[in-house]
Write a protein that holds these residues in place. Sequence first.
Motif, PDB file in Angstrom:
ATOM      1  N   SER A   8      18.840  44.970  81.025  1.00  0.00           N
ATOM      2  CA  SER A   8      19.673  43.874  80.525  1.00  0.00           C
ATOM      3  C   SER A   8      20.930  43.800  81.376  1.00  0.00           C
ATOM      4  O   SER A   8      21.503  44.834  81.744  1.00  0.00           O
TER       5      SER A   8
ATOM      6  N   GLY B 150      21.146  40.815  86.075  1.00  0.00           N
ATOM      7  CA  GLY B 150      21.279  39.559  86.815  1.00  0.00           C
ATOM      8  C   GLY B 150      19.944  38.847  86.983  1.00  0.00           C
ATOM      9  O   GLY B 150      19.765  38.038  87.894  1.00  0.00           O
ATOM     10  N   LYS B 151      19.017  39.112  86.061  1.00  0.00           N
ATOM     11  CA  LYS B 151      17.656  38.559  86.177  1.00  0.00           C
ATOM     12  C   LYS B 151      17.644  37.041  86.008  1.00  0.00           C
ATOM     13  O   LYS B 151      17.038  36.335  86.811  1.00  0.00           O
TER      14      LYS B 151
ATOM     15  N   SER C  84      20.107  34.964  86.386  1.00  0.00           N
ATOM     16  CA  SER C  84      20.835  34.357  87.513  1.00  0.00           C
ATOM     17  C   SER C  84      19.950  34.317  88.755  1.00  0.00           C
ATOM     18  O   SER C  84      19.951  33.338  89.504  1.00  0.00           O
TER      19      SER C  84
ATOM     20  N   LYS D 263      23.226  41.418  92.913  1.00  0.00           N
ATOM     21  CA  LYS D 263      24.698  41.429  92.953  1.00  0.00           C
ATOM     22  C   LYS D 263      25.241  42.094  94.221  1.00  0.00           C
ATOM     23  O   LYS D 263      26.239  42.818  94.183  1.00  0.00           O
TER      24      LYS D 263
ATOM     25  N   ASP E 242      26.843  40.973  96.510  1.00  0.00           N
ATOM     26  CA  ASP E 242      28.211  40.557  96.870  1.00  0.00           C
ATOM     27  C   ASP E 242      29.278  41.456  96.261  1.00  0.00           C
ATOM     28  O   ASP E 242      30.437  41.395  96.639  1.00  0.00           O
TER      29      ASP E 242
ATOM     30  N   GLU F 239      24.990  34.940  93.341  1.00  0.00           N
ATOM     31  CA  GLU F 239      26.297  34.303  93.503  1.00  0.00           C
ATOM     32  C   GLU F 239      26.396  33.622  94.871  1.00  0.00           C
ATOM     33  O   GLU F 239      26.813  32.479  94.987  1.00  0.00           O
TER      34      GLU F 239
END
Length: 215
Positions: free
Chosen positions: A49, A52-53, A55, A161, A163, A197
């Motif tokens: 959880s 970032g799945k 996203s 993620k 970034d 992102e």
Amino acid sequence: MADAALFTPEDLEAGERLVLRPWQFVKGVVALDGLPDDGWTEVAFAGRSNVGKSSLINAMVRHGGLARTSNTPGRTQELNFFKPYDDPLYLVDMPGYGFAKAPQDKVETWTALIRAYLAGRPTLRRVFVLVDSRHGIKPPDRDIMKMLDATAVPYQIVLTKADKITVPELAAVKAKTEAELSSHPAAFPIVLTTSSEKGSGMEDLRATIAALLKN
Ligand code: GDP
């Protein structure tokens, strides 16, 4: 940027053609008898959880609201099936795991469904196991990796993620993750790095899926 060493320009183009199109939500599955039975190729996305799945799925298909369905209350314990309009392919958004506050009975129901799904799904061509690049592989990830090894379902680690850490840190976590994979028989040896992102790594992911459908 795509990893030029992994894919030819034709592969990348095939990935765009396949993935960048309208997708639709088909159904949320809570029990094995609800699984689609049309024999279409499936690729699934799993991860802890908050990894970032949602996203990542949205960034990959460039459809901001697609995976939101799976985050609405009540949907979180389901296998959510999506399809592009005219290709025999399902994208399966698996329920997030490793959520510390989840009640035990929920965890057991989830584990039973996932185990049964993975054990009996020849159409499932790859599971992308998402791992937060700041943390690397954690015990709950190892649990699902063991399950995938045991059921011989091919899987690939995708770092999310990217970034949030520096380029050298990302290279280090990628190398460490790939080293750990050598002891996992069903794991694809190359780790993909992504940032929803920034949109990075999405071309590789799309090309990977297109290649699976082609073969
Ligand atoms: P899920 O629970 O795995 O579906 O995770 P979400 O996609 O809902 O993302 C969890 C949180 O991480 C949200 O606050 C996102 O905005 C954030 N997030 C997701 N992907 C990225 C990324 O690539 N970069 C950054 N900086 N944040 C991200």
